[in-house]
Design a protein around this motif. Sequence first.
Motif, PDB file in Angstrom:
ATOM      1  N   ASN A 163      20.715 -11.355  12.829  1.00 13.25           N
ATOM      2  CA  ASN A 163      21.360 -10.053  12.653  1.00 13.25           C
ATOM      3  C   ASN A 163      21.632  -9.348  13.976  1.00 13.25           C
ATOM      4  O   ASN A 163      22.120  -8.221  13.975  1.00 13.25           O
ATOM      5  N   ARG A 164      21.314  -9.997  15.083  1.00 13.00           N
ATOM      6  CA  ARG A 164      21.518  -9.357  16.395  1.00 13.00           C
ATOM      7  C   ARG A 164      22.319 -10.288  17.315  1.00 13.00           C
ATOM      8  O   ARG A 164      21.846 -10.690  18.375  1.00 13.00           O
ATOM      9  N   PRO A 165      23.547 -10.619  16.913  1.00  8.06           N
ATOM     10  CA  PRO A 165      24.371 -11.523  17.746  1.00  8.06           C
ATOM     11  C   PRO A 165      25.132 -10.764  18.832  1.00  8.06           C
ATOM     12  O   PRO A 165      26.364 -10.842  18.941  1.00  8.06           O
ATOM     13  N   HIS A 166      24.420 -10.012  19.655  1.00 12.24           N
ATOM     14  CA  HIS A 166      25.079  -9.194  20.667  1.00 12.24           C
ATOM     15  C   HIS A 166      24.159  -9.018  21.865  1.00 12.24           C
ATOM     16  O   HIS A 166      22.937  -9.135  21.751  1.00 12.24           O
ATOM     17  N   PRO A 167      24.722  -8.698  23.004  1.00 12.85           N
ATOM     18  CA  PRO A 167      23.885  -8.457  24.185  1.00 12.85           C
ATOM     19  C   PRO A 167      23.166  -7.115  24.077  1.00 12.85           C
ATOM     20  O   PRO A 167      23.626  -6.185  23.401  1.00 12.85           O
ATOM     21  N   THR A 168      22.054  -6.990  24.762  1.00 10.13           N
ATOM     22  CA  THR A 168      21.322  -5.730  24.903  1.00 10.13           C
ATOM     23  C   THR A 168      20.782  -5.654  26.329  1.00 10.13           C
ATOM     24  O   THR A 168      20.710  -6.659  27.039  1.00 10.13           O
ATOM     25  N   PHE A 169      20.408  -4.441  26.725  1.00  8.07           N
ATOM     26  CA  PHE A 169      19.770  -4.300  28.030  1.00  8.07           C
ATOM     27  C   PHE A 169      18.457  -5.080  28.071  1.00  8.07           C
ATOM     28  O   PHE A 169      18.090  -5.681  29.079  1.00  8.07           O
ATOM     29  N   GLY A 170      17.741  -5.052  26.950  1.00  4.48           N
ATOM     30  CA  GLY A 170      16.485  -5.789  26.903  1.00  4.48           C
ATOM     31  C   GLY A 170      16.687  -7.269  27.142  1.00  4.48           C
ATOM     32  O   GLY A 170      15.902  -7.913  27.863  1.00  4.48           O
ATOM     33  N   LEU A 171      17.721  -7.854  26.527  1.00  7.45           N
ATOM     34  CA  LEU A 171      18.014  -9.266  26.734  1.00  7.45           C
ATOM     35  C   LEU A 171      18.380  -9.534  28.187  1.00  7.45           C
ATOM     36  O   LEU A 171      17.930 -10.525  28.795  1.00  7.45           O
ATOM     37  N   ALA A 172      19.198  -8.645  28.781  1.00 10.71           N
ATOM     38  CA  ALA A 172      19.587  -8.831  30.181  1.00 10.71           C
ATOM     39  C   ALA A 172      18.378  -8.769  31.109  1.00 10.71           C
ATOM     40  O   ALA A 172      18.267  -9.551  32.071  1.00 10.71           O
ATOM     41  N   LEU A 173      17.470  -7.857  30.836  1.00 13.33           N
ATOM     42  CA  LEU A 173      16.271  -7.748  31.663  1.00 13.33           C
ATOM     43  C   LEU A 173      15.422  -9.010  31.564  1.00 13.33           C
ATOM     44  O   LEU A 173      14.667  -9.342  32.497  1.00 13.33           O
TER      45      LEU A 173
END
Length: 673
Positions: free
Chosen positions: A117-127
């Motif tokens: 349900n979360r097929p998108h980038p986030t700041f958390g993923l980038a970090l």
Amino acid sequence: MSPLAEWQHANQEYLAAALQWLRLRLTRYAERDLAPMVTVPGDPVGAPALTVTDAQVAEAAAAMAAAESADPPPALLIIEERFGLLRFERDVLLLCAAMELDPATADLCARAHRDRNRPHPTFGLALSIFDDPVWDAVSPERPLRYWRLIETASSGWLPLTASALRADERFVNFLKGLNHRDDRLAPLLVAADDAGDSELPPSQQAAVDAVVRHLTRTPSASALPAINLAGADAGSKRLVAAHAAAALGLRVYRLPAEVLPSPAAELDALARLCEREELLMPIALYVDAHSDQASESEARTPPLHRFLSRTSGVVFLDTRDVAPPAGRHTVIVDVARPTAAEQRAAWTARLGGGSSELAAQLAAQFDLDLSTIARLASTSDTENLWEACLRSTRPRLENLAQRLEIKAKLDQVVLPAAEKRLLQQIADQVRSRTRVYEEFGFGNSMNRGRSITVLFAGESGTGKTMAAEAMAQELRLDLYRIDLSGVLDKYIGETEKKLRQLFDAAESGGAILFFDEADALFGKRSEVKDSHDRFANIQIDYLLQRVEAYHGLAILATNMKSALDQAFTRRLRFIVNFPHPGAAERREIWKKVFPPETKTAGLDFERLARLDVTGGAILNIALNAAFLAARTKDATVTMPLILDAARTELQKMDRLINEAHFRWSEPAAEKIA
């Protein structure tokens, strides 16, 4: 292959290498501990895990670094440099843009989150996936959010680091090598005419040099001054801006001041979009406040000043008068139309050396900018060029004046010889003013007082309006009668605004201004007893100044010469008195009053000349006699019909009538007292 095509090819190679590096990073992070992904009921089990080694990631990074050496650099590096991104912030932008560029990115993001349900980038993923993370990259003051390179779709219950991120479409296109204007600015920014290969006259080239000098000597791009182009001619200012921008390698886009939003949030968003565009494209903004300022709309001033204080790129501010905005350093550059000599040279260059006389006539009468001269010369033949200039300079006076259809000719005006010579002198001065001021040198010592202002004074019906029409016919110019009901306003200051609009619109030289009943505007100043008297005197003072500064022909007509202010009389170039016509003049008027198409028979002009009336009354009598003749069988104007019409006219004027004077019998002719 063109340089642009070569760069686009190199940019595509870099983008492919960068996306491959990003895929490996995401895949390696998704494989951490090889744990199963979270699924929802009915969702199939995730695909088998893939193995990505550090060596593969390092190899992809090396390929990406090799592609970075292109000259010019790839689009992502251009964005990094122009918007001041850190390496981590650059990688975040790449991650967000990959959603639009690589179909595999959404699935990899879902795997990395371990949540379909979360097929998108986030700041958390980038970090988590990039080296050297910068925690304050999420701050609204850092470039990613300040310049809106990315947008956050945050919910009320989600922390910012877990909110979905999306790259701005403008930057996604730029990364692909497509540098087009932002769709949100397309309705507002209009591409202005470029400089072309035309040369500017020396007076305007000096303005261009001043602009370039001020912009190139500024040590920092963030400290560039706004260039306030001040002057009455908007066309010349646009041309100067185009040439200055071309010298700096920029393209000018026009932004009308009236489209600036008033709400602060909307205005700041627009300013940021415009400044972003200046960093992505080699453009300069041309903020057009010329017409906005002409209406003196004070409500527009705060948005304009706020907008300019929020931008730092190359900005030209077009105003009629000097209007430096608050909050930003401004350099004022005055721009005027080319001088008469420069206009003559431009006409000659466009028309050819064989048309030097016509070029001199056009330059002497019409005050045009170079763009208008070029357009008229290319779209009109020599025979119709004068009329084309008239149409082009026809002022937009709306409710302030009425353009009169010109019928009368100068030889139809019946005046004593001295007054007829004055009319001819006026026409000669209008034709020769450029030669006197430019070639004879009078313009070097005279800044004001170049107007040709004429007073036609005489009782009603003595031919003042007819003479004004004849002057327009002689000079081949339009005649505008000023509508006093449209100019005079009971509200303080409004009359001056309308007068300013009136004179500004007529300055280009294709019109004669005709102030009928001029004493209503140019009356004597009174003793100041209250605020209304003071403002009434200010109104007259302003009118006197504008008449003196006006470069065209202004004709004032009054039957109350003594009511005019003495200060205005001093500013008159000519006073033409229209006396009550004597018998000789009345005879001449009677001979000319009937058109050639009118059938007449047996007219006794000597007897008609003894009717002691003005030329206007003679015209009324002749017209009424023609209507009487139209009812007869042979439709001929005869003496009985004229005398009958004369009786009616005198009754209208409350003049005593002796019926014996209006009897007519052939061939007898009684004397009319």
